[in-house]
Design a protein around this motif. Structure first.
Motif, mmCIF file in Angstrom:
data_model
loop_
_atom_site.group_PDB
_atom_site.id
_atom_site.type_symbol
_atom_site.label_atom_id
_atom_site.label_comp_id
_atom_site.label_asym_id
_atom_site.label_seq_id
_atom_site.Cartn_x
_atom_site.Cartn_y
_atom_site.Cartn_z
ATOM 1 N N LEU A 289 37.877 -0.237 -68.943
ATOM 2 C CA LEU A 289 37.386 -0.109 -68.328
ATOM 3 C C LEU A 289 37.083 -1.356 -69.245
ATOM 4 N N HIS A 290 37.277 -2.819 -69.703
ATOM 5 C CA HIS A 290 36.116 -3.666 -70.437
ATOM 6 C C HIS A 290 34.983 -4.024 -70.429
ATOM 7 N N ARG A 291 33.951 -5.161 -71.066
ATOM 8 C CA ARG A 291 32.445 -4.618 -71.175
ATOM 9 C C ARG A 291 32.325 -5.892 -69.473
ATOM 10 N N ALA A 292 32.630 -5.657 -69.157
ATOM 11 C CA ALA A 292 32.309 -5.739 -67.223
ATOM 12 C C ALA A 292 30.973 -5.212 -67.323
ATOM 13 N N VAL A 293 31.178 -4.036 -67.296
ATOM 14 C CA VAL A 293 30.182 -2.840 -67.638
ATOM 15 C C VAL A 293 29.222 -3.126 -67.900
ATOM 16 N N ASP A 294 29.069 -4.105 -68.612
ATOM 17 C CA ASP A 294 27.541 -3.970 -69.773
ATOM 18 C C ASP A 294 27.429 -5.249 -69.135
ATOM 19 N N VAL A 295 27.376 -5.445 -68.196
ATOM 20 C CA VAL A 295 26.766 -6.706 -67.004
ATOM 21 C C VAL A 295 26.912 -6.391 -65.997
ATOM 22 N N CYS A 296 27.026 -5.076 -65.662
ATOM 23 C CA CYS A 296 26.434 -4.709 -64.112
ATOM 24 C C CYS A 296 25.259 -3.625 -64.627
ATOM 25 N N LEU A 297 25.002 -3.978 -62.835
ATOM 26 C CA LEU A 297 23.476 -3.189 -62.961
ATOM 27 C C LEU A 297 23.168 -2.644 -63.223
ATOM 28 N N ASP A 298 24.577 -1.295 -63.226
ATOM 29 C CA ASP A 298 23.761 -0.081 -63.408
ATOM 30 C C ASP A 298 24.823 -0.018 -64.278
ATOM 31 N N PRO A 299 25.504 0.378 -65.766
ATOM 32 C CA PRO A 299 26.342 0.495 -66.212
ATOM 33 C C PRO A 299 26.428 2.326 -66.266
ATOM 34 N N VAL A 300 25.997 2.849 -65.796
ATOM 35 C CA VAL A 300 26.005 4.312 -66.282
ATOM 36 C C VAL A 300 26.991 4.778 -64.686
ATOM 37 N N GLU A 301 26.082 4.190 -63.253
ATOM 38 C CA GLU A 301 27.170 4.596 -61.684
ATOM 39 C C GLU A 301 28.450 3.874 -62.703
ATOM 40 N N ALA A 302 28.446 1.993 -62.899
ATOM 41 C CA ALA A 302 29.562 1.986 -63.098
ATOM 42 C C ALA A 302 30.636 2.365 -63.731
ATOM 43 N N ALA A 303 30.438 3.981 -64.479
ATOM 44 C CA ALA A 303 30.376 4.361 -65.394
ATOM 45 C C ALA A 303 31.466 5.415 -64.376
ATOM 46 N N HIS A 304 31.322 6.105 -63.322
ATOM 47 C CA HIS A 304 30.963 7.332 -63.039
ATOM 48 C C HIS A 304 32.252 6.485 -61.600
#
Length: 232
Positions: A120-135
């Motif tokens: 998963l690329h850096r779209a995760v860094d503009v998610c509301l919650d990057p930690v939740e997105a990683a899970h």
């Protein structure tokens, strides 16, 4: 510590491979954040780079990560092409209108990868919650997340990166990472992988029409970063 080098050209990929990068993230238009590389570039890099794994960035356009059905169809085709061409992995991302991972689109891309490792690329860094997105990414079969912890630089997102490193995905820290502070980042985040895109500006040849400089891989910084990583 593993080092991934992002490059958008054949010369840069060959140099990263020669210098000992564990992984190359191949893209085009790196100064714009990276887009899917063309088939000719991918073929040449796979032919020339024998040491480093080559992972292909799949991103159909600049801008945000909410994609139309037509754009998703393009991404699916690009994932299939990368897999059939012999890439070692693909790097993808998609968000929904709420600022969370678009699980439906990402699930489709994982299926298209047909067992090839998906990051998963850096779209995760503009998610509301990057930690939740990683899970969430882990639940979709995504093995790795490229992140700066939701900050502009990994140094500034170290606390979030440390929390992400406790999830079920491998976290590759990125965002302004260079050799001189690699030890500090490794200690602050607990990650075992870093991603960097060290570039240097090269002026265009003189002429009546000036198209401006272009960026090439900074080989000295790449060398220093890899050397420092080997000491950790």
């Amino acid at each position: 510590m593993k080092v991934e080098i992002s490059t958008d050209g054949l010369d840069g990929a060959v140099a990263a491979d020669r210098l000992g990068a564990d992984r190359i993230e191949l893209c085009s238009a790196g100064v714009s954040g990276g887009l899917t590389p063309g088939p000719g570039l991918l073929s040449a890099v796979l032919e020339r780079c024998r040491r480093s794994e080559v992972h292909v960035l799949v991103r159909p356009r600049e801008g945000g990560f909410k994609y139309s059905p037509a754009e998703v169809a393009v991404m699916r085709a690009e994932v299939r092409h990368a897999a059939s061409a012999g890439a070692a992995g693909v790097v993808v991302g998609a968000l929904d209108r709420s600022g969370r991972l678009d699980t439906a689109v990402l699930a489709e891309l994982v299926v298209e990868a047909a067992g090839l490792p998906v990051a998963l690329h850096r779209a995760v860094d503009v998610c509301l919650d990057p930690v939740e997105a990683a899970h969430c990414a882990a639940s979709l079969g995504i093995r790795r997340v490229l992140s700066s912890g939701g900050a502009a630089r990994a140094e500034d997102g170290a606390a979030v990166l440390r929390r992400m490193a406790g999830t079920d995905v491998t976290v590759t820290a990125c965002g302004g990472i260079r050799a001189h502070h690699l030890h500090h980042i490794a200690k602050a985040t607990g990650v075992a992988e870093v991603h960097a895109a060290p570039r240097t500006q090269v002026p265009s040849p003189g002429g009546q029409v000036d198209f401006g400089p272009h960026a090439l891989l900074d080989e000295q910084e790449t060398h220093d970063l890899i050397a420092e990583a080997r000491r950790l």
